[in-house]
Design an enzyme around this catalytic site. Structure first.
Site, short mmCIF file in Angstrom:
data_model
loop_
_atom_site.label_atom_id
_atom_site.label_comp_id
_atom_site.label_asym_id
_atom_site.label_seq_id
_atom_site.Cartn_x
_atom_site.Cartn_y
_atom_site.Cartn_z
N ASP A 285 0.83 -1.20 0.00
CA ASP A 285 0.00 0.00 0.00
C ASP A 285 0.86 1.25 0.00
OD1 ASP A 285 -2.03 1.82 0.15
OD2 ASP A 285 -2.38 1.55 2.31
N LYS A 292 1.43 8.05 0.62
CA LYS A 292 1.77 8.11 2.04
C LYS A 292 3.00 8.99 2.26
CE LYS A 292 -0.02 3.55 3.27
NZ LYS A 292 -1.03 4.01 4.25
N ASP A 362 -5.87 6.47 -0.34
CA ASP A 362 -5.24 5.69 0.73
C ASP A 362 -6.28 5.09 1.67
OD1 ASP A 362 -3.08 4.57 2.06
OD2 ASP A 362 -2.79 6.30 3.38
N GLU A 364 -8.20 2.70 0.81
CA GLU A 364 -8.48 1.69 -0.22
C GLU A 364 -8.95 0.36 0.35
OE1 GLU A 364 -5.30 -0.03 1.60
OE2 GLU A 364 -5.46 2.07 1.09
N ARG A 366 -11.13 -0.38 2.59
CA ARG A 366 -12.59 -0.49 2.70
C ARG A 366 -13.24 -0.73 1.33
NH1 ARG A 366 -12.81 5.28 5.46
NH2 ARG A 366 -10.81 4.43 6.13
#
Length: 518
Positions: A285, A292, A362, A364, A366
């Site tokens: 991620d 991030k 970010d 993502e 869910r």
């Protein structure tokens, strides 16, 4: 994997590299008094009844996880004695807490890396204690060495290769149990199955993302399915497009590694209940376009810990032959920024038909879980539990060692909390406040993937709730804190992937099989 045996030998006659005994904090002296735990009698006799005195002289206090090593006397076949602290002596007659035994055994097993065999003479008179010691030792002995020990082509041929990391303890010989008793044998078999699957989950979490991506994760699941009689179905990009899985496709479209939805199905011919487990499997991620910040990317290989836990739990259910149907759903994608990536402001049409405005790429996890939850709901299971490293907000709320539990049914949430505490996984029930739902209203779509910043972990739970089928009991475990441990190892918890939630899911499956959840 470290082997486990229920030894028929006594502590005095066992040939091993080391013997492990337990000590606890008592009362009656300046230091609090050192008390030998049950199981240490033969070792104490070899020290002429002065083992506690010797340990106190060496500074042992009985504090939880404290280790004291000393040479074994001539009356023992083992070379070394290791005393491990269990914490305070139990105030009641119920004996030592199972989690204290797990942690003590785990600490000792970690200290014995490189050894071939060790005898564990910790309290093991009851089936429950024996299983706790076995499980803790097998988890504590874990080491991830798959990428260590490579040959250095520039070094002389006789030079040591790799970083010199020691292999895990070879064999745990459990003393004090009853090797011929069916209940003890079953407990040992359960400990091995659960520990091996937790360690499988740890391996997956620790595997670098250049080797573990949606397709390769799916291949691992398919191979395990063949080995353990689990039906595995893998939906690739074409199948996801055909099925309309907009959440999975939207998250995965920025990566060269396409997304996958993996369905694992363990069935029992006499099962009366079906449990569906859904795992977030973001194999890496980056945050996508909502990249991030620096310092937050290095451990993001762990963002598939929920899928690893679900996978491990389904395999464990099969190995244990549980009388329940367990279906696992692995929502796998890699969240990367590229010219093809989903942008903030894009709208995705989910598998349920609902549209979602993506305000932050970010958020993502869910999105992939929503598709999997809808698909799992179509099969009308008796209950659904999803597991995910979902929000930093949950870490801020509960810290690094406790996961949050949300649910659409208070009784179901309470049951899972009680189960988690029973198996030694710290957890806490969290609410789903209805007033936070309004923050996800979108002027463009049915719902946005972001809401109020405060209570962000609860907002994520409310989002997921929207995609659970009507009338199905559902719980959400946010394991963002305990899934990956960055500090020094402790107890049976290693540095890196921990296998968080596997024990809770397995016990939930056992309770469901027994009809204890209604």
């Amino acid at each position: 994997m470290t082997a486990l045996t229920l030894s028929t030998a006594g502590a005095a006659t066992l040939r091993a590299d080391a013997l492990v005994v337990g000590v606890a904090k008592g009362a009656g002296s300046k230091s609090g008094g050192l008390v030998l735990a049950p199981g240490a009698e033969a070792v104490d006799k070899a020290f002429d009844g002065k083992l506690a005195d010797v340990l106190e002289t060496l500074g042992a206090s009985g504090a939880e996880g404290e280790l004291t090593k000393l040479p074994a006397p001539s009356g023992l076949k083992a070379a070394v004695v290791i005393a491990v602290g269990l914490g305070p002596v139990p105030e009641k007659d119920g004996g030592y807490d199972a989690e204290a035994l797990r942690r003590a055994a785990g600490s000792a097993a970690r200290a014995l890396s490189g050894a071939k065999k060790a005898g564990f003479a910790l309290p093991a008179e009851s089936v429950e204690d024996a299983e706790a010691v076995a499980e803790g030792a097998l988890l504590g002995a874990y080491a991830f060495t798959a990428y260590q020990g490579g040959e250095n082509r520039l070094a002389p041929k006789d030079a040591k290769s790799g970083n010199g990391a020691k292999l895990p303890l070879g064999e745990v010989a459990l003393l004090g149990a009853k090797p011929r008793d069916k209940a003890f044998k079953a407990a040992a078999e359960r400990a091995v199955a659960v520990a091996e699957e937790i360690n499988r989950a740890r391996d997956l979490v620790n595997t670098p993302p250049n080797d573990l991506y949606p397709e390769s994760f799916a291949a691992v699941a398919a191979a395990a399915g063949k080995e353990h009689g689990i039906k595995v179905q893998v939906l690739d990009e074409k199948a996801l497009v055909k099925g309309g899985f907009g959440g999975l496709l939207g998250v995965g479209q920025g990566s060269t590694h396409g997304p996958r939805l993996v369905r694992l199905a363990y069935t029992h011919p006499k099962a009366e209940k079906t449990l569906a487990l859904v795992g977030k499997g973001i194999t890496y991620d980056s945050g996508g376009i909502s990249l991030k910040p620096a310092g937050h990317n290095e451990t993001m290989k762990c963002d598939m810990s929920g899928a690893a836990a679900v996978f491990a739990a389904v395999v464990a259910a099969s190995r244990l032959g549980l009388r329940v149907n367990v279906t696992g759903w692995l929502a796998l994608a890699e969240n990367m920024p590229s010219g093809n990536a989903t942008r903030p402001g894009d709208v995705l049409r989910m598998y349920s038909g609902k549209t979602v405005e993506v305000l932050n790429t970010d958020a993502e996890g869910r999105l992939v879980l929503a598709d999997a939850l809808t698909r799992a709901s179509e099969e009308k299971p008796d209950a659904i539990v999803d597991v995910a490293t979902l929000t930093g907000a949950m870490v801020l709320a509960l810290g690094n060692r406790t996961f949050g539990i949300m649910a659409n049914d208070d009784a179901f949430r309470t049951s899972i909390h009680e189960i988690a505490e029973e198996v030694g996984e710290a957890s806490w029930p969290m609410p789903l406040p209805a007033d936070l739902r309004k923050g996800m209203d979108s002027p463009t779509a049915d719902i946005a993937n972001m809401g109020e910043r405060m209570g962000g972990g609860l907002v994520a739970g409310l989002f997921l709730k929207e995609f659970v089928g009507e009338g199905i009991a559902w719980a959400h475990l946010d394991i963002a804190g305990p899934a990956f441990h960055e500090g020094a190892p402790y107890g049976y918890t290693p540095k890196g992937g921990t296998g968080s939630a596997v024990r809770t899911l397995v016990k939930l499956a056992e309770r469901t099989a027994a009809g204890d959840l209604g």
